[in-house]
Write a protein that holds these residues in place. Structure first.
Motif, PDB file in Angstrom:
ATOM      1  N   PRO A   1     -13.876  -1.067 -19.247  1.00  0.00           N
ATOM      2  CA  PRO A   1     -12.741  -0.233 -18.859  1.00  0.00           C
ATOM      3  C   PRO A   1     -12.123  -0.724 -17.546  1.00  0.00           C
ATOM      4  CG  PRO A   1     -14.803   0.908 -18.412  1.00  0.00           C
ATOM      5  CD  PRO A   1     -15.153  -0.378 -19.109  1.00  0.00           C
ATOM      6  N   LEU A   2     -10.920  -1.307 -17.644  1.00  0.00           N
ATOM      7  CA  LEU A   2     -10.241  -1.867 -16.483  1.00  0.00           C
ATOM      8  C   LEU A   2      -8.788  -1.436 -16.435  1.00  0.00           C
ATOM      9  CD1 LEU A   2     -11.464  -5.588 -16.766  1.00  0.00           C
ATOM     10  CD2 LEU A   2     -12.316  -3.857 -15.160  1.00  0.00           C
ATOM     11  N   VAL A   3      -8.296  -1.205 -15.235  1.00  0.00           N
ATOM     12  CA  VAL A   3      -6.883  -0.997 -14.978  1.00  0.00           C
ATOM     13  C   VAL A   3      -6.482  -1.967 -13.876  1.00  0.00           C
ATOM     14  CG1 VAL A   3      -6.869   1.425 -15.719  1.00  0.00           C
ATOM     15  CG2 VAL A   3      -7.287   0.869 -13.317  1.00  0.00           C
ATOM     16  N   GLY A   4      -5.182  -2.156 -13.705  1.00  0.00           N
ATOM     17  CA  GLY A   4      -4.720  -3.065 -12.672  1.00  0.00           C
ATOM     18  C   GLY A   4      -3.565  -2.476 -11.893  1.00  0.00           C
ATOM     19  N   LEU A   5      -3.410  -2.965 -10.680  1.00  0.00           N
ATOM     20  CA  LEU A   5      -2.258  -2.605  -9.875  1.00  0.00           C
ATOM     21  C   LEU A   5      -1.949  -3.751  -8.924  1.00  0.00           C
ATOM     22  CD1 LEU A   5      -3.200  -1.434  -6.746  1.00  0.00           C
ATOM     23  CD2 LEU A   5      -4.200   0.245  -8.266  1.00  0.00           C
ATOM     24  N   CYS A   6      -0.737  -3.754  -8.422  1.00  0.00           N
ATOM     25  CA  CYS A   6      -0.307  -4.774  -7.476  1.00  0.00           C
ATOM     26  C   CYS A   6      -0.029  -4.121  -6.130  1.00  0.00           C
ATOM     27  CB  CYS A   6       0.967  -5.468  -7.970  1.00  0.00           C
ATOM     28  SG  CYS A   6       0.704  -6.439  -9.455  1.00  0.00           S
ATOM     29  N   VAL A   7      -0.486  -4.798  -5.069  1.00  0.00           N
ATOM     30  CA  VAL A   7      -0.320  -4.282  -3.710  1.00  0.00           C
ATOM     31  C   VAL A   7       0.294  -5.387  -2.855  1.00  0.00           C
ATOM     32  CG1 VAL A   7      -1.470  -3.270  -1.724  1.00  0.00           C
ATOM     33  CG2 VAL A   7      -2.386  -2.864  -4.008  1.00  0.00           C
ATOM     34  N   GLN A   8       1.355  -5.043  -2.141  1.00  0.00           N
ATOM     35  CA  GLN A   8       2.023  -6.022  -1.276  1.00  0.00           C
ATOM     36  C   GLN A   8       1.100  -6.506  -0.172  1.00  0.00           C
ATOM     37  OE1 GLN A   8       5.593  -3.984   0.098  1.00  0.00           O
ATOM     38  NE2 GLN A   8       6.807  -5.358  -1.172  1.00  0.00           N
ATOM     39  N   HIS A   9       1.235  -7.788   0.163  1.00  0.00           N
ATOM     40  CA  HIS A   9       0.449  -8.351   1.268  1.00  0.00           C
ATOM     41  C   HIS A   9       0.768  -7.675   2.590  1.00  0.00           C
ATOM     42  CE1 HIS A   9      -0.126 -12.376  -1.037  1.00  0.00           C
ATOM     43  NE2 HIS A   9      -0.961 -11.444  -1.435  1.00  0.00           N
ATOM     44  N   THR A  10       1.951  -7.110   2.723  1.00  0.00           N
ATOM     45  CA  THR A  10       2.338  -6.464   3.980  1.00  0.00           C
ATOM     46  C   THR A  10       1.759  -5.056   4.125  1.00  0.00           C
ATOM     47  OG1 THR A  10       4.388  -5.690   2.965  1.00  0.00           O
ATOM     48  CG2 THR A  10       4.492  -7.787   4.181  1.00  0.00           C
ATOM     49  N   SER A  11       1.073  -4.553   3.111  1.00  0.00           N
ATOM     50  CA  SER A  11       0.496  -3.209   3.184  1.00  0.00           C
ATOM     51  C   SER A  11      -0.542  -3.144   4.302  1.00  0.00           C
ATOM     52  CB  SER A  11      -0.177  -2.835   1.860  1.00  0.00           C
ATOM     53  OG  SER A  11      -0.902  -1.629   1.999  1.00  0.00           O
ATOM     54  N   THR A  12      -0.408  -2.144   5.146  1.00  0.00           N
ATOM     55  CA  THR A  12      -1.415  -1.917   6.182  1.00  0.00           C
ATOM     56  C   THR A  12      -2.487  -0.939   5.687  1.00  0.00           C
ATOM     57  OG1 THR A  12      -0.045  -0.161   7.148  1.00  0.00           O
ATOM     58  CG2 THR A  12       0.194  -2.393   8.069  1.00  0.00           C
ATOM     59  N   THR A  13      -2.237  -0.318   4.556  1.00  0.00           N
ATOM     60  CA  THR A  13      -3.188   0.643   3.992  1.00  0.00           C
ATOM     61  C   THR A  13      -4.212  -0.037   3.090  1.00  0.00           C
ATOM     62  OG1 THR A  13      -1.472   2.338   4.069  1.00  0.00           O
ATOM     63  CG2 THR A  13      -3.394   2.812   2.702  1.00  0.00           C
ATOM     64  N   TRP A  14      -3.785  -1.010   2.294  1.00  0.00           N
ATOM     65  CA  TRP A  14      -4.699  -1.650   1.351  1.00  0.00           C
ATOM     66  C   TRP A  14      -5.950  -2.218   2.031  1.00  0.00           C
ATOM     67  CZ3 TRP A  14      -6.701  -1.251  -2.991  1.00  0.00           C
ATOM     68  CH2 TRP A  14      -7.427  -2.278  -3.580  1.00  0.00           C
ATOM     69  N   PRO A  15      -5.861  -2.875   3.177  1.00  0.00           N
ATOM     70  CA  PRO A  15      -7.089  -3.354   3.821  1.00  0.00           C
ATOM     71  C   PRO A  15      -8.089  -2.239   4.130  1.00  0.00           C
ATOM     72  CG  PRO A  15      -5.193  -4.427   4.803  1.00  0.00           C
ATOM     73  CD  PRO A  15      -4.660  -3.342   3.889  1.00  0.00           C
ATOM     74  N   ARG A  16      -7.606  -1.025   4.310  1.00  0.00           N
ATOM     75  CA  ARG A  16      -8.488   0.116   4.565  1.00  0.00           C
ATOM     76  C   ARG A  16      -9.091   0.677   3.272  1.00  0.00           C
ATOM     77  NH1 ARG A  16      -5.247   4.321   7.851  1.00  0.00           N
ATOM     78  NH2 ARG A  16      -7.306   5.299   7.972  1.00  0.00           N
ATOM     79  N   LEU A  17      -8.509   0.314   2.123  1.00  0.00           N
ATOM     80  CA  LEU A  17      -8.980   0.816   0.829  1.00  0.00           C
ATOM     81  C   LEU A  17      -9.849  -0.189   0.067  1.00  0.00           C
ATOM     82  CD1 LEU A  17      -5.723   2.497  -0.528  1.00  0.00           C
ATOM     83  CD2 LEU A  17      -7.874   3.658   0.013  1.00  0.00           C
ATOM     84  N   ARG A  18      -9.538  -1.473   0.157  1.00  0.00           N
ATOM     85  CA  ARG A  18     -10.122  -2.466  -0.755  1.00  0.00           C
ATOM     86  C   ARG A  18     -11.634  -2.584  -0.696  1.00  0.00           C
ATOM     87  NH1 ARG A  18      -7.034  -7.088   2.123  1.00  0.00           N
ATOM     88  NH2 ARG A  18      -8.208  -7.182   4.063  1.00  0.00           N
TER      89      ARG A  18
END
Length: 177
Positions: free
Chosen positions: A60-77
């Motif tokens: 079971p997999l889903v996908g999403l795309c996150v911009q490199h400029t996101s300052t939030t994604w580094p806190r989530l990944r």
């Protein structure tokens, strides 16, 4: 044979016009998701993503795309679990709030925390409890695969749809044959 489609245009030498490509991408409607978790201080952190796709049932997999400029994604990944809420029709304010660069993104939101740190939003059309499976650099974004561990739907609640830079609700055209 008559020409059935207009002439397809692009930049000189086969380059693509970014503004024109953005317009083409806007023609494809997408659902809107909120990706949220608790950070190390047990404070909610999250972002809105409209580039969400179902990938696989097994595994079971889903996908999403996150911009490199996101300052939030580094806190989530690097979180153990991420809550993915498929926003429901009428939740466009929540999407705007989560996409905001300022203020408390979670002020006044109905939050549900799981034991492993995922955060789910009340009133969503569906919920997924996920972990990061892998990520690959794809141009100016990261393409992230998430493994689904648990899921739930909200019966009768349609999804929020993003199309041509605006939010919409689905209208049923009847059952598929």
């Amino acid at each position: 044979m008559s020409e059935l489609i207009p002439t397809i245009t692009g930049g000189a030498g086969g380059t693509v016009d970014t503004a024109g490509l953005r317009q083409v991408f806007g023609r494809f409607p997408s659902g809107v998701t909120a990706v949220c978790a608790l950070d190390d201080d047990r404070v909610p952190v999250g972002l809105a993503a409209s580039s969400f796709v179902a990938v696989s049932l097994d595994p079971p997999l889903v996908g999403l795309c996150v911009q490199h400029t996101s300052t939030t994604w580094p806190r989530l990944r690097d979180r153990a679990r991420l809550g993915l809420s498929v926003l429901g029709d009428g939740q466009d304010r929540i999407c705007r709030q989560l996409a905001s660069k300022q203020g408390d993104r979670f002020a006044g939101l109905d939050l549900h925390r799981t034991a492993d740190g995922a955060v789910l939003l009340g009133g969503a059309s569906a919920w997924l409890d996920c972990s990061v499976e892998s990520a690959v650099t794809a141009g100016d974004h990261d393409l992230v695969l998430l493994r689904v561990h648990r899921q739930c739907t909200h019966p009768g609640r349609g999804p929020l749809v993003f199309h041509e830079s605006g939010f919409h609700a689905l209208a049923s055209l009847g059952a598929a044959s």
